[in-house]
Design an enzyme around this catalytic site. Sequence first.
Site, PDB file in Angstrom:
ATOM      1  N   HIS A 106       0.784  -1.140  -0.071  1.00  0.00           N
ATOM      2  CA  HIS A 106      -0.148   0.100  -0.040  1.00  0.00           C
ATOM      3  C   HIS A 106       1.006   1.510  -0.017  1.00  0.00           C
ATOM      4  O   HIS A 106       1.189   1.687  -0.926  1.00  0.00           O
ATOM      5  CB  HIS A 106      -0.877  -0.069   1.101  1.00  0.00           C
ATOM      6  CG  HIS A 106      -2.096   1.001   1.157  1.00  0.00           C
ATOM      7  ND1 HIS A 106      -2.065   2.075   0.012  1.00  0.00           N
ATOM      8  CD2 HIS A 106      -3.043   0.980   2.109  1.00  0.00           C
ATOM      9  CE1 HIS A 106      -3.307   2.711   0.556  1.00  0.00           C
ATOM     10  NE2 HIS A 106      -3.888   2.317   1.631  1.00  0.00           N
ATOM     11  N   HIS A 130      -1.066  -0.760 -12.127  1.00  0.00           N
ATOM     12  CA  HIS A 130      -2.262  -0.633 -10.983  1.00  0.00           C
ATOM     13  C   HIS A 130      -3.609  -1.489 -11.151  1.00  0.00           C
ATOM     14  O   HIS A 130      -3.664  -1.703 -12.484  1.00  0.00           O
ATOM     15  CB  HIS A 130      -2.555   0.938 -11.294  1.00  0.00           C
ATOM     16  CG  HIS A 130      -3.074   1.484  -9.826  1.00  0.00           C
ATOM     17  ND1 HIS A 130      -4.439   1.289  -9.717  1.00  0.00           N
ATOM     18  CD2 HIS A 130      -2.543   2.278  -8.880  1.00  0.00           C
ATOM     19  CE1 HIS A 130      -4.684   1.994  -8.304  1.00  0.00           C
ATOM     20  NE2 HIS A 130      -3.689   2.666  -7.989  1.00  0.00           N
ATOM     21  N   ASP A 166       3.502   5.994  -7.515  1.00  0.00           N
ATOM     22  CA  ASP A 166       4.846   5.775  -6.789  1.00  0.00           C
ATOM     23  C   ASP A 166       6.173   5.953  -7.698  1.00  0.00           C
ATOM     24  O   ASP A 166       7.166   5.930  -7.112  1.00  0.00           O
ATOM     25  CB  ASP A 166       4.698   4.406  -6.150  1.00  0.00           C
ATOM     26  CG  ASP A 166       3.779   4.411  -4.986  1.00  0.00           C
ATOM     27  OD1 ASP A 166       3.662   5.233  -4.248  1.00  0.00           O
ATOM     28  OD2 ASP A 166       2.844   3.475  -5.185  1.00  0.00           O
TER      29      ASP A 166
HETATM   30  C1  LIG Z   1       0.044  -2.945  -9.055  1.00  0.00           C
HETATM   31  C2  LIG Z   1       0.128  -4.316  -9.097  1.00  0.00           C
HETATM   32  C3  LIG Z   1       0.103  -4.971  -8.114  1.00  0.00           C
HETATM   33  C4  LIG Z   1      -1.358  -4.427 -10.006  1.00  0.00           C
HETATM   34  O1  LIG Z   1      -1.376  -5.642 -10.155  1.00  0.00           O
HETATM   35  P1  LIG Z   1      -2.789  -6.485 -10.839  1.00  0.00           P
HETATM   36  O2  LIG Z   1      -3.726  -5.526 -11.346  1.00  0.00           O
HETATM   37  O3  LIG Z   1      -3.108  -7.641 -10.059  1.00  0.00           O
HETATM   38  O4  LIG Z   1      -1.995  -7.160 -12.153  1.00  0.00           O
HETATM   39  P2  LIG Z   1      -1.591  -8.542 -12.466  1.00  0.00           P
HETATM   40  O5  LIG Z   1      -0.371  -8.722 -11.387  1.00  0.00           O
HETATM   41  O6  LIG Z   1      -2.670  -9.488 -12.747  1.00  0.00           O
HETATM   42  O7  LIG Z   1      -0.665  -8.250 -13.671  1.00  0.00           O
HETATM   43  C5  LIG Z   1      -0.974  -8.323 -15.064  1.00  0.00           C
HETATM   44  C6  LIG Z   1       0.118  -8.643 -15.920  1.00  0.00           C
HETATM   45  O8  LIG Z   1       0.908  -7.708 -16.253  1.00  0.00           O
HETATM   46  C7  LIG Z   1       2.232  -7.941 -15.594  1.00  0.00           C
HETATM   47  N1  LIG Z   1       2.597  -6.847 -14.673  1.00  0.00           N
HETATM   48  C8  LIG Z   1       1.961  -6.244 -13.824  1.00  0.00           C
HETATM   49  N2  LIG Z   1       2.842  -5.204 -13.178  1.00  0.00           N
HETATM   50  C9  LIG Z   1       3.842  -5.485 -13.758  1.00  0.00           C
HETATM   51  C10 LIG Z   1       5.221  -4.643 -13.584  1.00  0.00           C
HETATM   52  N3  LIG Z   1       5.276  -3.612 -12.629  1.00  0.00           N
HETATM   53  N4  LIG Z   1       6.132  -4.988 -14.184  1.00  0.00           N
HETATM   54  C11 LIG Z   1       6.285  -6.156 -14.981  1.00  0.00           C
HETATM   55  N5  LIG Z   1       5.071  -6.868 -15.241  1.00  0.00           N
HETATM   56  C12 LIG Z   1       4.014  -6.522 -14.520  1.00  0.00           C
HETATM   57  C13 LIG Z   1       2.077  -9.221 -14.753  1.00  0.00           C
HETATM   58  O9  LIG Z   1       3.314 -10.125 -14.767  1.00  0.00           O
HETATM   59  C14 LIG Z   1       1.082  -9.961 -15.455  1.00  0.00           C
HETATM   60  O10 LIG Z   1       1.496 -10.354 -16.727  1.00  0.00           O
HETATM   61  P3  LIG Z   1       1.077 -11.787 -17.379  1.00  0.00           P
HETATM   62  O11 LIG Z   1      -0.402 -11.432 -17.852  1.00  0.00           O
HETATM   63  O12 LIG Z   1       1.893 -12.333 -18.507  1.00  0.00           O
HETATM   64  O13 LIG Z   1       0.790 -12.824 -16.286  1.00  0.00           O
HETATM   65  C15 LIG Z   1       1.342  -4.659 -10.177  1.00  0.00           C
HETATM   66  O14 LIG Z   1       0.961  -3.774 -11.524  1.00  0.00           O
HETATM   67  C16 LIG Z   1       2.694  -4.522  -9.511  1.00  0.00           C
HETATM   68  O15 LIG Z   1       3.015  -5.388  -8.998  1.00  0.00           O
HETATM   69  N6  LIG Z   1       3.216  -3.385  -9.857  1.00  0.00           N
HETATM   70  C17 LIG Z   1       4.605  -3.006  -9.308  1.00  0.00           C
HETATM   71  C18 LIG Z   1       4.601  -2.508  -7.914  1.00  0.00           C
HETATM   72  C19 LIG Z   1       3.873  -1.370  -7.656  1.00  0.00           C
HETATM   73  O16 LIG Z   1       4.277  -0.392  -8.311  1.00  0.00           O
HETATM   74  N7  LIG Z   1       2.805  -1.072  -6.789  1.00  0.00           N
HETATM   75  C20 LIG Z   1       2.407   0.419  -6.406  1.00  0.00           C
HETATM   76  C21 LIG Z   1       0.927   0.462  -7.062  1.00  0.00           C
HETATM   77  S1  LIG Z   1       0.134   2.084  -6.751  1.00  0.00           S
END
Ligand SMILES: CC(C)(COP(=O)(O)OP(=O)(O)OC[C@H]1O[C@@H](n2cnc3c(N)ncnc32)[C@H](O)[C@@H]1OP(=O)(O)O)[C@@H](O)C(=O)NCCC(=O)NCCS
Length: 444
Positions: free
Chosen positions: A268, A308, A364
């Site tokens: 978060h 996101h 972020d």
């Molecule tokens: C924010 C986050 C958790 C959202 O996740 P989500 O909506 O559940 O998306 P998913 O984890 O299902 O990812 C979907 C696809 O994109 C990819 N992906 C998502 N975020 C990614 C990232 N930052 N870098 C590389 N690949 C990413 C996943 O590997 C997945 O690929 P696939 O379909 O081949 O398996 C995710 O984008 C992430 O971990 N980002 C990095 C951490 C971050 O910046 N967090 C702050 C949020 S404000």
Amino acid sequence: MAKNTLSITDNRTGKTYEVAVTDDTIKALDLRPIKVNDADFGLLAYDPAFTNTASCRSAITFIDGDNGVLWYRGYPIEQLAEKSTFLEIAHLLLHGELPTQAECEQWIYEITHHTFLHENVKKLVEGFRYDAHPMGMLVSTLAALSTFYPEAKEVRDPEVRRKQIFRLIAKTPTLAAFAYRHSRGLPFIQPDNDLSYAGNFLNMLFRMSEPRYEPNPALEKALDVLFILHADHEQNCSANAMRSVGSSLADPYCSAAAAAAALYGPLHGGANEAVLRMLNEIGSLKNVPKFIEKVKTGEGTRLMGFGHRIYKNYDPRAKIIKQIADRVFEVSGRNPLLDIALELERIALQDDYFVKRKLYPNVDFYSGIIYQAMGFPVEMFPVLFAIGRMPGWLAQWQEMLLDAEQKIARPRQVYIGHARRDYVPLEKRGSAPQPERKTARAAT
Ligand SMILES: CC(C)(COP(=O)(O)OP(=O)(O)OC[C@H]1O[C@@H](n2cnc3c(N)ncnc32)[C@H](O)[C@@H]1OP(=O)(O)O)[C@@H](O)C(=O)NCCC(=O)NCCS
């Protein structure tokens, strides 16, 4: 004419039910009459992490993730960040409207005149170890404020609520600054009520021997905008904690402490710290293409600060933050990590892997670089987030209390444990046959 209802046929019984659809939503309780027999509890909706469940009706913040839209009370975040101030936004979130001139003056006066802490709070902060994380100190001291204002438990009294709202918005920066000064072994600095909200916070953090601290106007403005960008984000993990704890009618200090605790987690409020770590690891521009390749093949980490759960176009806050960065770097000097971040963004936005998955920079990606350039240590990042988010938490809490449909938050569960079994005395354990495990049973 199409009806605003949903017909559900229960194939276990062959019966059909019609439930109302309002605002594209059905009421989970309307599923309860769907049963196989009279003894059946009725159908539940299973939704771990609430990914498809609305827990409230809210008029505070609107997000359209597909189109990169964020509004507070209907006003686009871009306009608010450019034209407004954080305290004005706090009024907007809590009262539903931007204040008039007179309301604004009164509002600022009230908040400015509640910034001081009881002297005993200082002693509490002094009791923490020299290396205590400021977020742990903030969570504890927010809860501790509850003991100084016992009247705060009268949460149904609007006048009492009003007073605690002033106090929480006003005192959170003082608590945060005291936590920071403690970790640096520096004396606490009292609030300066002639300064702005952000200016006073910088004063309490960074003042040394100068008789009067003059905040740098560019940094003061940048911090104010960063607070605006973090002020609310509808039903996120910490807002949900605030509402959930508040729904037991706990006082707002304890509820805010719970919200801050939820914010502390790396999923978060801690993501910008992960971005900084990643940029430091990459180290130089020439390593960027190799790093991107590793992200794509899944060998390395994710590209932190990208993607996101809700924003699948772009995070509108990230765009605004990028503009602030330039103004901050004019004062602080350029953070060398910025070049690595810009190159990562440039490559990622052209790369099929990121484009296909709709991965864009989130709030972020740049905020950590700015905070670092302003002189904040990494541990303070979630604390800064908490200061900005406090009006949002309070608005969510107040809306929950005033909502006649709300009651104590209490989710259901699908029980997957043992069926009833009898106690086995110690000497007989290990040999007693255990009843078969039942796979699943709805709550009763
Ligand atoms: C924010 C986050 C958790 C959202 O996740 P989500 O909506 O559940 O998306 P998913 O984890 O299902 O990812 C979907 C696809 O994109 C990819 N992906 C998502 N975020 C990614 C990232 N930052 N870098 C590389 N690949 C990413 C996943 O590997 C997945 O690929 P696939 O379909 O081949 O398996 C995710 O984008 C992430 O971990 N980002 C990095 C951490 C971050 O910046 N967090 C702050 C949020 S404000």
